[in-house]
Design an enzyme around this catalytic site. Structure first.
Site, PDB file in Angstrom:
ATOM      1  N   GLY A  15       0.849  -1.272   0.063  1.00 57.48           N
ATOM      2  CA  GLY A  15      -0.153   0.032  -0.048  1.00 57.48           C
ATOM      3  C   GLY A  15       0.764   1.149   0.127  1.00 57.48           C
ATOM      4  CB  SER A  17       0.287   4.075  -4.287  1.00 58.16           C
ATOM      5  OG  SER A  17      -1.193   3.727  -3.919  1.00 58.16           O
ATOM      6  CB  THR A  42       1.055   4.082 -11.096  1.00 59.53           C
ATOM      7  OG1 THR A  42       0.344   3.649 -12.203  1.00 59.53           O
ATOM      8  CG2 THR A  42       2.602   4.625 -11.656  1.00 59.53           C
ATOM      9  CB  SER A 131      -8.820  -0.502  12.413  1.00 56.94           C
ATOM     10  OG  SER A 131      -9.927   0.499  12.698  1.00 56.94           O
ATOM     11  CE1 TYR A 143     -10.757  -1.154   7.301  1.00 53.05           C
ATOM     12  CE2 TYR A 143     -11.495  -0.408   9.594  1.00 53.05           C
ATOM     13  CZ  TYR A 143     -10.518  -0.197   8.543  1.00 53.05           C
ATOM     14  OH  TYR A 143      -9.227   0.367   8.453  1.00 53.05           O
ATOM     15  CB  ALA A 144     -14.727  -4.099  12.937  1.00 51.63           C
ATOM     16  CB  ALA A 145     -15.210  -9.106  10.971  1.00 53.01           C
ATOM     17  CE  LYS A 147      -7.771  -2.782   8.538  1.00 48.63           C
ATOM     18  NZ  LYS A 147      -6.454  -2.545   7.929  1.00 48.63           N
TER      19      LYS A 147
END
Length: 235
Positions: A15, A17, A42, A131, A143-145, A147
């Site tokens: 990650g 970029s 890119t 997070s 999302y929480a799961a 993380k």
């Protein structure tokens, strides 16, 4: 952290970029690391010690191919991420799958490829970007799961390699000033400012990651370290 016989310190950072991943790459370059960046976008960073590799981290076969061509690294930092928000009744399976692939499956594949060589060499560092909401947050369940799974990974892997000079930790920021905050997909869920009254800065996260990769952090492993600006304090 001890280095290889060639005195090289090479880190694989995902990650790179933009956002936290870019800040981490810059921090490590300043600290004297060689950095290889895995990203689907890119490269935006131009530095003689930075090598970009364009790879879709939600594609397991692409990860396997890219890491096979990489050679040994002394550190792995998995910072790539995406956020999709929705309450129960509006959850989209494809959103959950994408976050799981990018956050969890990618971390597993990367570590499975590069950590055994660290163990064999007797030194290494792994940092996973988690997070603060990994403990649960309304509208962010998928999302929480994903993380929270990184914390389970870190504690399990740390226990496996603790006697081999390899550390594994999670760094979990609260809302951070990155391009992710401007993603239209989260327009209905504005970030909540931490009690310090501002967003966390990517460089603050990068500074902690840099420390965890340093010799001074050799005794820190299996931890979930929050950079939350007071958001985790009881109020």
């Amino acid at each position: 952290m001890a280095t290889s016989a060639s005195n090289e310190r090479r880190a694989l950072v995902t990650g790179t970029s933009s956002g936290i991943g870019l800040a981490i790459a810059l921090q490590l370059l300043d600290d004297g690391w060689e950095v290889t960046g895995f990203d689907i976008a890119t490269a935006t960073l131009d530095h003689p010690s930075f090598s970009p590799v364009q790879v879709d981290l939600s594609d397991g076969a692409a990860i396997d191919a890219a890491t096979s061509a990489l050679g040994p690294v002394q550190a792995l930092v998995h910072a790539a991420g995406v956020l999709r928000v929705a309450p129960l009744g509006a959850l989209r399976a494809e959103d959950g799958q994408r976050m799981w692939q990018l956050h969890v499956d990618a971390a597993s594949r990367l570590a499975n490829r590069v950590v055994p060589a660290m163990v064999a060499a007797g030194h290494g560092r792994v940092v996973l970007l988690g997070s603060r909401v990994a403990v649960g947050s309304p509208g962010r369940s998928q999302y929480a799961a994903s993380k929270a799974a990184l914390i389970a990974f870190a504690r399990s892997w740390a226990a496996e390699v603790v006697a081999s000079g390899v550390t594994v930790n999670v760094v979990s920021p609260a809302a951070t000033a990155t391009p992710m905050l401007g993603d239209p997909s989260r327009a209905a869920a504005s970030p909540v400012l931490p009690p310090i009254g501002r967003l966390i800065e990517p460089r603050e996260v990068a500074s902690l990651v840099g420390y965890l990769l340093s010799p001074a952090a050799a005794a820190i492993t299996g931890q979930d370290i929050r950079i939350c600006g007071g958001a985790s304090l009881p109020r």
